[in-house]
Enzyme design. Structure first.
Site, PDB file in Angstrom:
ATOM      1  CD  GLU A 133      -2.762  -1.175   2.509  1.00 43.33           C
ATOM      2  OE1 GLU A 133      -2.726  -0.202   3.299  1.00 43.33           O
ATOM      3  OE2 GLU A 133      -3.527  -2.136   2.626  1.00 43.33           O
ATOM      4  N   PRO A 134       0.304   2.408  -0.253  1.00 46.70           N
ATOM      5  CG  PRO A 134      -1.061   4.127  -1.110  1.00 46.70           C
ATOM      6  CD  PRO A 134      -1.095   2.699  -0.652  1.00 46.70           C
ATOM      7  CD  GLU A 183       7.822 -11.565  -5.770  1.00 45.20           C
ATOM      8  OE1 GLU A 183       8.103 -12.625  -5.219  1.00 45.20           O
ATOM      9  OE2 GLU A 183       7.386 -11.492  -6.940  1.00 45.20           O
ATOM     10  N   GLY A 184      10.118  -7.620  -1.526  1.00 50.24           N
ATOM     11  CA  GLY A 184      10.952  -7.364  -0.350  1.00 50.24           C
ATOM     12  C   GLY A 184      12.290  -6.797  -0.773  1.00 50.24           C
ATOM     13  CB  THR A 185      14.069  -3.591  -0.044  1.00 48.41           C
ATOM     14  OG1 THR A 185      14.084  -3.782   1.382  1.00 48.41           O
ATOM     15  CG2 THR A 185      12.958  -2.620  -0.427  1.00 48.41           C
TER      16      THR A 185
HETATM   17  N1  COS Z   1       6.426 -17.404   7.683  1.00 47.75           N
HETATM   18  C1  COS Z   1       5.450 -17.579   8.599  1.00 47.75           C
HETATM   19  N2  COS Z   1       5.188 -16.665   9.561  1.00 47.75           N
HETATM   20  C2  COS Z   1       5.938 -15.552   9.578  1.00 47.75           C
HETATM   21  C3  COS Z   1       6.974 -15.308   8.648  1.00 47.75           C
HETATM   22  C4  COS Z   1       7.204 -16.301   7.674  1.00 47.75           C
HETATM   23  N3  COS Z   1       8.157 -16.154   6.756  1.00 47.75           N
HETATM   24  N4  COS Z   1       7.555 -14.128   8.913  1.00 47.75           N
HETATM   25  C5  COS Z   1       6.914 -13.621   9.973  1.00 47.75           C
HETATM   26  N5  COS Z   1       5.941 -14.489  10.379  1.00 47.75           N
HETATM   27  C6  COS Z   1       5.031 -14.339  11.511  1.00 47.75           C
HETATM   28  C7  COS Z   1       5.832 -14.203  12.786  1.00 47.75           C
HETATM   29  O1  COS Z   1       6.142 -15.459  13.337  1.00 47.75           O
HETATM   30  C8  COS Z   1       4.882 -13.417  13.666  1.00 47.75           C
HETATM   31  O2  COS Z   1       3.924 -14.316  14.182  1.00 47.75           O
HETATM   32  P1  COS Z   1       3.342 -14.178  15.693  1.00 47.75           P
HETATM   33  O3  COS Z   1       2.450 -12.997  15.640  1.00 47.75           O
HETATM   34  O4  COS Z   1       2.591 -15.441  15.915  1.00 47.75           O
HETATM   35  O5  COS Z   1       4.527 -13.990  16.573  1.00 47.75           O
HETATM   36  C9  COS Z   1       4.176 -12.501  12.682  1.00 47.75           C
HETATM   37  O6  COS Z   1       4.304 -13.121  11.412  1.00 47.75           O
HETATM   38  C10 COS Z   1       4.774 -11.108  12.641  1.00 47.75           C
HETATM   39  O7  COS Z   1       6.168 -11.264  12.344  1.00 47.75           O
HETATM   40  P2  COS Z   1       7.247 -10.122  12.612  1.00 47.75           P
HETATM   41  O8  COS Z   1       7.044  -9.576  13.999  1.00 47.75           O
HETATM   42  O9  COS Z   1       8.592 -10.619  12.235  1.00 47.75           O
HETATM   43  O10 COS Z   1       6.744  -9.013  11.581  1.00 47.75           O
HETATM   44  P3  COS Z   1       7.351  -7.612  11.209  1.00 47.75           P
HETATM   45  O11 COS Z   1       6.230  -6.646  11.153  1.00 47.75           O
HETATM   46  O12 COS Z   1       8.555  -7.293  12.024  1.00 47.75           O
HETATM   47  O13 COS Z   1       7.802  -7.820   9.659  1.00 47.75           O
HETATM   48  C11 COS Z   1       9.147  -8.416   7.787  1.00 47.75           C
HETATM   49  C12 COS Z   1       8.647  -8.756   9.222  1.00 47.75           C
HETATM   50  C13 COS Z   1       9.920  -7.131   7.722  1.00 47.75           C
HETATM   51  C14 COS Z   1      10.029  -9.585   7.422  1.00 47.75           C
HETATM   52  C15 COS Z   1       7.921  -8.345   6.853  1.00 47.75           C
HETATM   53  O14 COS Z   1       7.143  -7.192   7.118  1.00 47.75           O
HETATM   54  C16 COS Z   1       8.319  -8.325   5.386  1.00 47.75           C
HETATM   55  O15 COS Z   1       8.591  -9.368   4.794  1.00 47.75           O
HETATM   56  N6  COS Z   1       8.330  -7.137   4.755  1.00 47.75           N
HETATM   57  C17 COS Z   1       8.580  -7.030   3.344  1.00 47.75           C
HETATM   58  C18 COS Z   1       7.306  -7.143   2.593  1.00 47.75           C
HETATM   59  C19 COS Z   1       7.536  -7.397   1.151  1.00 47.75           C
HETATM   60  O16 COS Z   1       8.256  -8.288   0.760  1.00 47.75           O
HETATM   61  N7  COS Z   1       6.883  -6.592   0.334  1.00 47.75           N
HETATM   62  C20 COS Z   1       7.014  -6.736  -1.062  1.00 47.75           C
HETATM   63  C21 COS Z   1       5.764  -6.476  -1.733  1.00 47.75           C
HETATM   64  S1  COS Z   1       4.784  -7.816  -1.953  1.00 47.75           S
HETATM   65  S2  COS Z   1       5.168  -8.333  -3.777  1.00 47.75           S
END
Ligand code: COS
Length: 386
Positions: free
Chosen positions: A126-127, A363-365
């Site tokens: 999202e934005p 798909e994630g920086t």
């Molecule tokens: N598989 C399963 N569960 C996962 C997971 C994974 N790979 N990564 C995180 N989780 C779960 C965690 O275990 C946690 O669960 P609980 O609430 O039960 O503890 C929950 O999700 C939240 O995880 P976390 O606290 O690590 O989340 P954050 O908000 O810190 O974010 C990152 C983690 C930064 C890794 C995540 O926001 C991310 O991947 N961001 C990038 C997004 C992206 O790739 N965007 C691209 C556009 S989409 S094409």
């Protein structure tokens, strides 16, 4: 290097290579220049059964797994990463259904995606929620037998072209990421519209658009999994799709390497072919070594997934970060080997350099990938010390 690919996967590689040479190479420059979606090429890929490869056989797929998709994405990306993005984003869009959908949802949506008559797209960003994927604002409120969606998704690959959208929205905003849920929204649903098509630096043959939900009502049957599992569905989707981005990066880099090798064998300066100079030879040797290492890592992760390993977020992130950094380096070096010609649009390497950049971002920086890798390393160390 021989990766001992199965006969099926070698056949997919050859088929993709033939399609890329016959249908993509002649138009790639035009697609890039005109920012044009490759409808006719998607039809060729569909007619060749290439949308079926990663979908299980129960849902009219070929059940050939992640490695087959990586090899296809790599081969198409060698020639045009924009076309490859359109193709691979379909698997990204289908992934929440494949991983967490009910049998009924799989029966309803996967056969159309397998045949290629429908494309899919994934709507998370999202934005104000990019790397911070938990910071979503799009709401989904239960109302009887429906959910009503409101909000905006940004930079959605295949936006406006896909028929099936998997969308992450908040059902319980007080719980943040833990209050997110995943939904299926079909093109044409009242209250669902598209924003402007983005004018991008690279992968310009792919469509990137905003998705707008204004009181968009969808049936409860379109909830994927349970309420509150949307963030996990999104994270697992990305773990599964990142090897595909790595494969795309390997393809772009291989394409640039091959262009550089041919150019260096033909270009003469100081009365000699430029590939006779050690300065160029060392660049070519490093480029080839990096591409092979990126490919080996990518195929290894794909094989882990296909082999049934359950936890591979660290390895998927490693493949994505490594291969995309290699793609950026190798395409930049290819432009350098071409010299002034490389900077001109008449030659393909400037497009490859522009296309490579997105693999470090989407798909994630690559900074987020490093966070994922480091968190996993720290967790693994802590659990070993217990
Ligand atoms: N598989 C399963 N569960 C996962 C997971 C994974 N790979 N990564 C995180 N989780 C779960 C965690 O275990 C946690 O669960 P609980 O609430 O039960 O503890 C929950 O999700 C939240 O995880 P976390 O606290 O690590 O989340 P954050 O908000 O810190 O974010 C990152 C983690 C930064 C890794 C995540 O926001 C991310 O991947 N961001 C990038 C997004 C992206 O790739 N965007 C691209 C556009 S989409 S094409």
């Amino acid at each position: 290097m021989d990766y001992f690919l199965s006969e099926d996967i070698r056949a997919i590689r050859e088929l993709c290579s033939e399609i890329a040479e016959k249908h993509i190479r002649p138009v790639r420059e035009e697609l890039d220049r005109e920012n044009r979606f490759p409808h006719e090429i998607m039809k060729v890929l569909a007619d060749s059964d290439l949308f079926r490869i990663y979908i299980p056989t129960e849902y009219e797929g070929l059940g050939l797994g992640t490695l087959s998709l990586c090899v296809a994405a790599e081969e198409l990306s060698k020639v045009c990463a924009g076309v490859a993005t359109t193709y691979a984003a379909n698997a990204l869009g289908a992934m929440p259904i494949l991983l967490s959908g009910s049998d009924d949802q799989k029966k309803r949506f996967l056969p159309g995606l397998a045949s290629g008559s429908n494309l899919a797209a994934f709507g998370l960003t999202e934005p104000d929620a990019g790397s911070d994927a938990g910071g979503l604002r799009t709401r989904a409120i239960r109302d009887g037998d429906s959910y009503v969606l409101n909000g905006t998704k940004q930079w959605i690959t295949n936006g406006g072209e896909a028929k099936v959208y998997t969308i992450i929205a908040l059902t319980d905003p007080d719980r943040g990421a833990r209050g997110a849920s995943a939904f299926i929204v079909e093109d044409g649903t009242p209250g669902f519209s598209y924003g402007k098509k983005e004018d991008k630096m690279g992968i310009r043959a792919s469509a990137t658009r905003e998705l707008v939900f204004e009181d968009c009502r969808i049936p409860v049957e379109n909830l994927i999994g349970r309420e509150g599992t949307g963030f996990m569905v999104a994270m697992k989707t990305l773990d599964n799709s990142r090897p595909g981005v790595a494969a795309q990066a390997v393809g772009i880099a291989q394409g640039a390497l091959e262009e550089a090798l041919v150019y260096a064998s033909q270009r003469k300066q100081f009365g000699q072919r430029i590939d006779s100079f050690q300065g160029i030879q060392f660049m070519l040797a490093d480029m080839a070594t990096q591409v092979e290492a990126a490919r080996a890592l990518t195929y290894s992760v794909a094989r882990m997934i296909d082999g049934g390993v359950k936890k591979f977020e660290k390895e998927a992130a490693m493949a994505k970060v490594f291969a995309s950094d290699v793609a950026m380096k190798v395409t930049t070096d290819a432009v350098q080997i071409f010299g002034g010609y490389g900077y001109m649009k008449e030659y393909p390497v400037e497009k490859m350099m522009r296309d490579a950049k997105i693999t470090q971002i989407y798909e994630g920086t690559n900074q987020i990938q490093r966070n994922v890798i480091a968190s996993a390393l720290i967790r693994e160390t802590a659990s070993r010390e217990k």
